[in-house]
Design a protein around this motif. Structure first.
Motif, PDB file in Angstrom:
ATOM      1  N   CYS A 220      43.998  45.860  25.651  1.00 35.71           N
ATOM      2  CA  CYS A 220      45.122  45.305  26.406  1.00 35.71           C
ATOM      3  C   CYS A 220      45.574  43.933  25.912  1.00 35.71           C
ATOM      4  O   CYS A 220      46.603  43.417  26.361  1.00 35.71           O
ATOM      5  N   ALA A 221      44.814  43.325  25.022  1.00 35.88           N
ATOM      6  CA  ALA A 221      45.180  42.016  24.478  1.00 35.88           C
ATOM      7  C   ALA A 221      44.595  41.860  23.086  1.00 35.88           C
ATOM      8  O   ALA A 221      43.554  42.440  22.775  1.00 35.88           O
ATOM      9  N   PRO A 222      45.236  41.061  22.223  1.00 32.22           N
ATOM     10  CA  PRO A 222      44.656  40.784  20.905  1.00 32.22           C
ATOM     11  C   PRO A 222      43.295  40.095  21.060  1.00 32.22           C
ATOM     12  O   PRO A 222      43.001  39.486  22.090  1.00 32.22           O
ATOM     13  N   GLU A 223      42.488  40.176  20.047  1.00 29.73           N
ATOM     14  CA  GLU A 223      41.141  39.615  20.094  1.00 29.73           C
ATOM     15  C   GLU A 223      41.163  38.129  20.457  1.00 29.73           C
ATOM     16  O   GLU A 223      41.972  37.355  19.922  1.00 29.73           O
ATOM     17  N   GLY A 224      40.303  37.741  21.397  1.00 30.33           N
ATOM     18  CA  GLY A 224      40.207  36.342  21.798  1.00 30.33           C
ATOM     19  C   GLY A 224      41.278  35.898  22.769  1.00 30.33           C
ATOM     20  O   GLY A 224      41.331  34.721  23.157  1.00 30.33           O
ATOM     21  N   LYS A 225      42.139  36.828  23.210  1.00 28.61           N
ATOM     22  CA  LYS A 225      43.229  36.482  24.125  1.00 28.61           C
ATOM     23  C   LYS A 225      43.095  37.278  25.425  1.00 28.61           C
ATOM     24  O   LYS A 225      42.276  38.178  25.533  1.00 28.61           O
ATOM     25  N   GLU A 226      43.891  36.926  26.432  1.00 30.72           N
ATOM     26  CA  GLU A 226      43.779  37.551  27.751  1.00 30.72           C
ATOM     27  C   GLU A 226      45.142  37.963  28.272  1.00 30.72           C
ATOM     28  O   GLU A 226      46.123  37.214  28.155  1.00 30.72           O
ATOM     29  N   ALA A 227      45.189  39.168  28.844  1.00 28.97           N
ATOM     30  CA  ALA A 227      46.397  39.657  29.518  1.00 28.97           C
ATOM     31  C   ALA A 227      46.229  39.441  31.010  1.00 28.97           C
ATOM     32  O   ALA A 227      45.214  39.852  31.591  1.00 28.97           O
ATOM     33  N   GLY A 228      47.180  38.779  31.635  1.00 33.70           N
ATOM     34  CA  GLY A 228      47.099  38.507  33.070  1.00 33.70           C
ATOM     35  C   GLY A 228      48.320  39.010  33.816  1.00 33.70           C
ATOM     36  O   GLY A 228      49.453  38.816  33.369  1.00 33.70           O
ATOM     37  N   ILE A 229      48.081  39.677  34.942  1.00 32.83           N
ATOM     38  CA  ILE A 229      49.160  40.120  35.830  1.00 32.83           C
ATOM     39  C   ILE A 229      48.953  39.413  37.164  1.00 32.83           C
ATOM     40  O   ILE A 229      47.872  39.496  37.753  1.00 32.83           O
ATOM     41  N   PHE A 230      49.970  38.710  37.642  1.00 37.51           N
ATOM     42  CA  PHE A 230      49.887  37.989  38.913  1.00 37.51           C
ATOM     43  C   PHE A 230      50.906  38.586  39.880  1.00 37.51           C
ATOM     44  O   PHE A 230      52.044  38.862  39.490  1.00 37.51           O
ATOM     45  N   LEU A 231      50.496  38.754  41.138  1.00 38.25           N
ATOM     46  CA  LEU A 231      51.368  39.385  42.134  1.00 38.25           C
ATOM     47  C   LEU A 231      51.343  38.598  43.440  1.00 38.25           C
ATOM     48  O   LEU A 231      50.267  38.323  43.984  1.00 38.25           O
TER      49      LEU A 231
ATOM     50  N   LEU B  79      41.262  38.554  43.808  1.00 40.35           N
ATOM     51  CA  LEU B  79      42.115  38.279  44.966  1.00 40.35           C
ATOM     52  C   LEU B  79      41.988  36.811  45.355  1.00 40.35           C
ATOM     53  O   LEU B  79      40.879  36.273  45.396  1.00 40.35           O
ATOM     54  N   PHE B  80      43.122  36.190  45.649  1.00 40.06           N
ATOM     55  CA  PHE B  80      43.122  34.784  46.031  1.00 40.06           C
ATOM     56  C   PHE B  80      43.538  34.680  47.498  1.00 40.06           C
ATOM     57  O   PHE B  80      44.722  34.659  47.831  1.00 40.06           O
ATOM     58  N   PHE B  81      42.520  34.669  48.357  1.00 38.80           N
ATOM     59  CA  PHE B  81      42.720  34.594  49.800  1.00 38.80           C
ATOM     60  C   PHE B  81      42.462  33.166  50.297  1.00 38.80           C
ATOM     61  O   PHE B  81      41.877  32.959  51.348  1.00 38.80           O
ATOM     62  N   ASP B  82      42.904  32.191  49.512  1.00 43.76           N
ATOM     63  CA  ASP B  82      42.672  30.794  49.859  1.00 43.76           C
ATOM     64  C   ASP B  82      43.805  30.216  50.698  1.00 43.76           C
ATOM     65  O   ASP B  82      43.892  29.014  50.895  1.00 43.76           O
ATOM     66  N   ALA B  83      44.695  31.097  51.192  1.00 45.65           N
ATOM     67  CA  ALA B  83      45.788  30.680  52.072  1.00 45.65           C
ATOM     68  C   ALA B  83      45.666  31.447  53.382  1.00 45.65           C
ATOM     69  O   ALA B  83      44.840  32.356  53.505  1.00 45.65           O
ATOM     70  N   ASP B  84      46.489  31.091  54.341  1.00 49.16           N
ATOM     71  CA  ASP B  84      46.445  31.715  55.667  1.00 49.16           C
ATOM     72  C   ASP B  84      47.134  33.080  55.622  1.00 49.16           C
ATOM     73  O   ASP B  84      48.358  33.149  55.481  1.00 49.16           O
ATOM     74  N   PHE B  85      46.330  34.152  55.745  1.00 47.59           N
ATOM     75  CA  PHE B  85      46.907  35.500  55.675  1.00 47.59           C
ATOM     76  C   PHE B  85      47.902  35.745  56.792  1.00 47.59           C
ATOM     77  O   PHE B  85      48.973  36.326  56.575  1.00 47.59           O
ATOM     78  N   ASP B  86      47.572  35.321  58.008  1.00 41.09           N
ATOM     79  CA  ASP B  86      48.456  35.595  59.147  1.00 41.09           C
ATOM     80  C   ASP B  86      49.819  34.937  58.958  1.00 41.09           C
ATOM     81  O   ASP B  86      50.855  35.533  59.271  1.00 41.09           O
TER      82      ASP B  86
ATOM     83  N   ASP C 254      54.557  28.188  39.251  1.00 37.76           N
ATOM     84  CA  ASP C 254      53.862  26.895  39.193  1.00 37.76           C
ATOM     85  C   ASP C 254      52.875  26.750  40.348  1.00 37.76           C
ATOM     86  O   ASP C 254      51.769  26.226  40.164  1.00 37.76           O
ATOM     87  N   ILE C 255      53.269  27.215  41.536  1.00 34.38           N
ATOM     88  CA  ILE C 255      52.398  27.110  42.708  1.00 34.38           C
ATOM     89  C   ILE C 255      51.094  27.879  42.486  1.00 34.38           C
ATOM     90  O   ILE C 255      49.993  27.350  42.704  1.00 34.38           O
ATOM     91  N   ILE C 256      51.215  29.136  42.048  1.00 34.10           N
ATOM     92  CA  ILE C 256      49.985  29.937  41.945  1.00 34.10           C
ATOM     93  C   ILE C 256      49.152  29.550  40.725  1.00 34.10           C
ATOM     94  O   ILE C 256      47.918  29.620  40.777  1.00 34.10           O
ATOM     95  N   ILE C 257      49.787  29.122  39.652  1.00 37.36           N
ATOM     96  CA  ILE C 257      49.002  28.721  38.475  1.00 37.36           C
ATOM     97  C   ILE C 257      48.219  27.439  38.766  1.00 37.36           C
ATOM     98  O   ILE C 257      47.060  27.286  38.342  1.00 37.36           O
ATOM     99  N   GLU C 258      48.815  26.513  39.521  1.00 39.47           N
ATOM    100  CA  GLU C 258      48.094  25.287  39.891  1.00 39.47           C
ATOM    101  C   GLU C 258      46.877  25.652  40.729  1.00 39.47           C
ATOM    102  O   GLU C 258      45.775  25.130  40.507  1.00 39.47           O
ATOM    103  N   ARG C 259      47.039  26.567  41.698  1.00 41.44           N
ATOM    104  CA  ARG C 259      45.911  26.991  42.526  1.00 41.44           C
ATOM    105  C   ARG C 259      44.889  27.762  41.706  1.00 41.44           C
ATOM    106  O   ARG C 259      43.680  27.607  41.876  1.00 41.44           O
ATOM    107  N   PHE C 260      45.385  28.592  40.810  1.00 40.99           N
ATOM    108  CA  PHE C 260      44.490  29.371  39.945  1.00 40.99           C
ATOM    109  C   PHE C 260      43.602  28.443  39.120  1.00 40.99           C
ATOM    110  O   PHE C 260      42.388  28.646  39.020  1.00 40.99           O
TER     111      PHE C 260
END
Length: 488
Positions: free
Chosen positions: A361-372, A324-331, A391-397
């Protein structure tokens, strides 16, 4: 009476209902508009990667056990479950992160290290949450939402104030650390409303989180769908995919007499819709609809979502299965979802990396990612906006997890408001149904049995008990029980 039923849709609630109806001796036909069953819980397979398109969290394992137990089965007869440890991790504004352990004592230690004395408050809070969970499961959530009296039990009478206070007030009364507050308020997001609008009684979701833990079915949540389909077929249920129900015809006696499927008339004696409630009512002539457009407009809906399914050509660092990425203002983000609908200026987001746990869930040495990213339902959805927010969330990620990943993306697929409408006929493209606020709880939700059409019923996240996978399983059971009570 001719014991046949046509079920519209094949999500969790519809599949559950199909099993109960078939067990009771009904001839059951499930009609799914898409090419594969599962409703919102479908699967995406691409280039050796596997993603759950919809739900990714397996909480409240006892509800799944109870469902399969009703048929003399166990979840383990169909799929392998693994308890995640850590259950999930959380990143905060200051760039720090914490892991939420699968061990309760370690969670207490985490709280105490963040705020002295908070572990004692947490223990009392969870004692109440466990009691409320037991009350909810035993006395409340399996009720059909027919009468206010369903909420009146010797136990709920003593806890009535918890229906008029909120999760937010309860949490903030004793806990001062913003990080701990965010962790404790997170589980109610599954109910589709702000913590400030969610009754305190729903703290039972915190027991589901810390007490029962977070699990993963090997192969993904779609394994649960496959299990339910297998069970249903063994019970004699017939499935028809690419079957779009276009109209529900009602006779002069106020009963369904037929449905139009792919432009063909099909006689129907009994119809149960697991499709979007609002959409199902639009299939009826106006005089047979229970709820007006004004009614739906006034309701508080759970968020929609912008989802990305991403294949990476390397294993990622500093993330867990659920992150979970709670690095922004939830309110501020909540205002942009519920109060002043708009694309968020600085969104919170969630990421799931199933291949951290499940190598299939992914080929060997690779990663499956789901972003919401949670979004207001009904807002504008364009490819340009999707690209901007990726672009916004990948930069923060990259910044928060201290790694570069943009150049390691093999592909990405997206799913957003327009897709929820196109694929699921979802009202305003909502992702989770109608929020569980005080005035949208139990008997105050849209009814399972149509008040205007004798043999038309509804199940799923817009009726009781509400949003989420376990509630959908329960909804299928109580809808079938109501039908059997009225028609057997």
């Amino acid at each position: 009476m001719n014991k046949t039923v046509h079920i519209i849709g094949s999500g969790f609630s519809a599949l559950a209902a199909s099993c109960y109806m078939a067990k009771a001796g009904y001839k059951v036909t499930v009609l799914e508009k898409n090419a594969t069953v599962g409703g919102r819980a479908r699967q995406l397979k691409k280039d050796g990667f596997t993603f759950d398109i919809g739900p990714t969290w397996y909480w409240m394992p006892d509800v799944f056990e109870r469902f399969f137990g009703d048929f003399g089965k166990k979840p383990s007869d169909y799929y392998d479950l693994e308890k995640l440890d850590p259950a999930y991790s959380v990143y905060f504004k200051d760039g720090t992160s914490v892991n939420i352990s699968a061990v309760l004592e370690e969670i207490y230690e985490l709280f105490e290290s963040e705020e002295k004395g908070s572990s004692e408050h947490l223990q009392r809070f969870l004692k109440s949450a466990k009691f409320n969970y037991k009350t909810a499961i035993e006395d409340l959530v399996y009720k059909p939402g027919v009468s206010p009296l369903e909420l009146v039990t010797p136990v709920t009478i003593t806890r009535v104030t918890q229906f008029f206070s909120t999760i937010s007030k309860t949490v903030r009364k004793k806990i001062k650390s913003n990080k701990l507050i965010q962790i404790l308020e997170f589980p109610v997001l599954f109910l589709g409303a702000k913590p400030t609008n969610t009754p305190a009684f729903y703290n039972f979701m915190n027991y589901a989180d810390f007490g029962l833990g977070t699990w993963h079915p090997r192969g993904g949540m779609y394994k649960v769908i496959e299990a339910m389909v297998s069970l249903a077929k063994d019970l004699g249920v017939r499935f028809v995919t690419n079957a779009n129900v276009e109209k529900i015809n009602v006779n002069h006696k106020g009963a369904v007499e037929s449905i139009i499927v792919n432009s063909e008339k099909v006689e129907a004696n009994l119809v149960l819709s697991g499709a979007d409630y609002h959409h199902t009512e639009t299939l009826l002539d106006a005089q047979f609809r229970q709820y007006s457009e004004k009614y739906w407009e006034k309701k508080i809906f759970a968020p929609s979502s912008l989802l990305f399914y991403v294949g990476f050509d390397k294993k990622l660092k500093n993330v867990n299965h659920h992150t979970l990425f709670f690095d922004a203002d939830f309110d501020a983000h909540a205002v942009e979802i519920y109060d002043q609908p708009a694309w968020p200026k600085d969104p919170l987001f969630y990421a799931s990396f199933p291949s951290r746990t499940d190598l299939d869930c992914a080929p060997e040495g690779k990663e499956a990612g789901i972003f919401l990213i949670p979004l207001a339902p009904g807002i504008e959805d364009t490819h340009a906006l999707r690209a901007k927010y990726f672009d916004i969330i990948i930069e923060r990620f990259e910044r928060l997890t201290n790694q570069g990943v943009k150049n390691n993306i093999i592909f990405k697929e997206s799913f957003c408001v327009n897709d929820f409408i196109k694929d699921y006929n979802s009202y305003k493209g909502n992702a989770y149904g109608m929020a569980n606020t005080l005035l949208q709880t139990a008997f105050l939700r849209p009814k399972i049995k149509s008040k205007k059409v004798h043999n038309l019923y509804f199940t799923g996240q817009l009726t009781v008990p509400g949003p989420g996978v376990p509630p959908s399983l329960i909804s299928g059971k109580i809808a079938s029980e109501l039908i059997l009570k009225k028609h057997s």
